[in-house]
Design a protein around this motif. Structure first.
Motif, PDB file in Angstrom:
ATOM      1  N   SER A  20       0.858  -1.191   0.000  1.00 39.08           N
ATOM      2  CA  SER A  20       0.000   0.000   0.000  1.00 39.08           C
ATOM      3  C   SER A  20       0.896   1.243   0.000  1.00 39.08           C
ATOM      4  CB  SER A  20      -0.875   0.005   1.252  1.00 39.08           C
ATOM      5  OG  SER A  20      -0.065   0.214   2.405  1.00 39.08           O
ATOM      6  N   GLN A  21       0.306   2.400  -0.292  1.00 38.42           N
ATOM      7  CA  GLN A  21       1.087   3.649  -0.292  1.00 38.42           C
ATOM      8  C   GLN A  21       1.817   3.853   1.030  1.00 38.42           C
ATOM      9  OE1 GLN A  21       1.968   5.936  -2.514  1.00 38.42           O
ATOM     10  NE2 GLN A  21       0.860   4.962  -4.168  1.00 38.42           N
ATOM     11  N   GLN A  22       1.106   3.660   2.135  1.00 38.47           N
ATOM     12  CA  GLN A  22       1.706   3.872   3.453  1.00 38.47           C
ATOM     13  C   GLN A  22       2.877   2.927   3.679  1.00 38.47           C
ATOM     14  OE1 GLN A  22       0.930   6.480   5.378  1.00 38.47           O
ATOM     15  NE2 GLN A  22       2.658   5.877   6.629  1.00 38.47           N
ATOM     16  N   ASP A  23       2.689   1.670   3.292  1.00 41.79           N
ATOM     17  CA  ASP A  23       3.763   0.692   3.464  1.00 41.79           C
ATOM     18  C   ASP A  23       4.932   0.960   2.527  1.00 41.79           C
ATOM     19  OD1 ASP A  23       2.434  -0.541   5.545  1.00 41.79           O
ATOM     20  OD2 ASP A  23       1.545  -2.095   4.278  1.00 41.79           O
ATOM     21  N   LEU A  25       6.015   3.919   1.806  1.00 41.33           N
ATOM     22  CA  LEU A  25       6.823   4.924   2.505  1.00 41.33           C
ATOM     23  C   LEU A  25       7.670   4.275   3.592  1.00 41.33           C
ATOM     24  CD1 LEU A  25       4.409   7.972   2.839  1.00 41.33           C
ATOM     25  CD2 LEU A  25       6.508   7.805   1.487  1.00 41.33           C
ATOM     26  N   GLN A  26       7.110   3.308   4.279  1.00 43.36           N
ATOM     27  CA  GLN A  26       7.857   2.597   5.311  1.00 43.36           C
ATOM     28  C   GLN A  26       9.043   1.847   4.695  1.00 43.36           C
ATOM     29  OE1 GLN A  26       7.506   2.888   8.629  1.00 43.36           O
ATOM     30  NE2 GLN A  26       9.376   1.675   8.706  1.00 43.36           N
ATOM     31  N   ALA A 123       3.057   9.261  -3.241  1.00 42.32           N
ATOM     32  CA  ALA A 123       3.424   9.346  -1.828  1.00 42.32           C
ATOM     33  C   ALA A 123       4.458  10.426  -1.529  1.00 42.32           C
ATOM     34  CB  ALA A 123       3.949   7.995  -1.349  1.00 42.32           C
TER      35      ALA A 123
END
Length: 150
Positions: A20-23, A25-26, A123
């Motif tokens: 996912s987008q958030q992951d 970035l991680q 992102a």
């Protein structure tokens, strides 16, 4: 996706695209923590590295072709980027890890739009993506120069 990527870069791209987008970035932050240290011969000689002007943060790179016991056409990318700039540092790490160990012809064949293919365009800012595109372009220019000089 465009041309056939070297396996190292294709795997990095696929790792990002599975998230996912958030992951994503991680994962980029994880790459920033994994930026390989400069080799000992370059430590304290950062003036021998080229500044990547396309990056807002102070990022410096250099490449070697066939140095340090590598085969004559093997590329190594080295980079420095401040810890306070994790996005830029992550991009430098992706390229350093993905390009190092490839042959000069493989590095030169990497499409200039590779940074756009890893799924971070939504992102991070376009300016940061442009910085990674600039990094790749400078690496390829340094490789071309090293091959021409050999």
């Amino acid at each position: 996706m465009s041309t056939e990527l070297p396996r190292s870069l294709a795997e990095i791209r696929d790792d990002f695209l599975e998230l996912s987008q958030q992951d994503r970035l991680q994962l980029l932050l994880e790459f920033s923590d994994e930026l390989p240290a400069l080799p000992e011969r370059l430590q304290g000689h950062e003036d021998e590295l080229e500044r990547v002007e396309e990056c807002q943060s102070p990022v410096f790179i250099t490449v070697t072709v066939g140095a340090d016991g590598d085969a004559p056409d093997v590329v190594r990318m080295h980079a420095t980027a401040p810890r306070e700039a994790p996005t830029t540092r992550g991009f430098a790490s992706i390229l350093a890890q993905g390009l190092s160990g490839l042959t000069a012809s493989e590095v030169l064949a990497v499409p200039s739009d590779y940074p756009l293919t890893i799924g971070l365009s939504e992102a991070v800012s376009p300016l940061r993506i442009r910085g990674m595109v600039g990094m790749l372009g400078r690496v390829q220019r340094q490789v071309r120069a090293a091959v021409a000089a050999a």
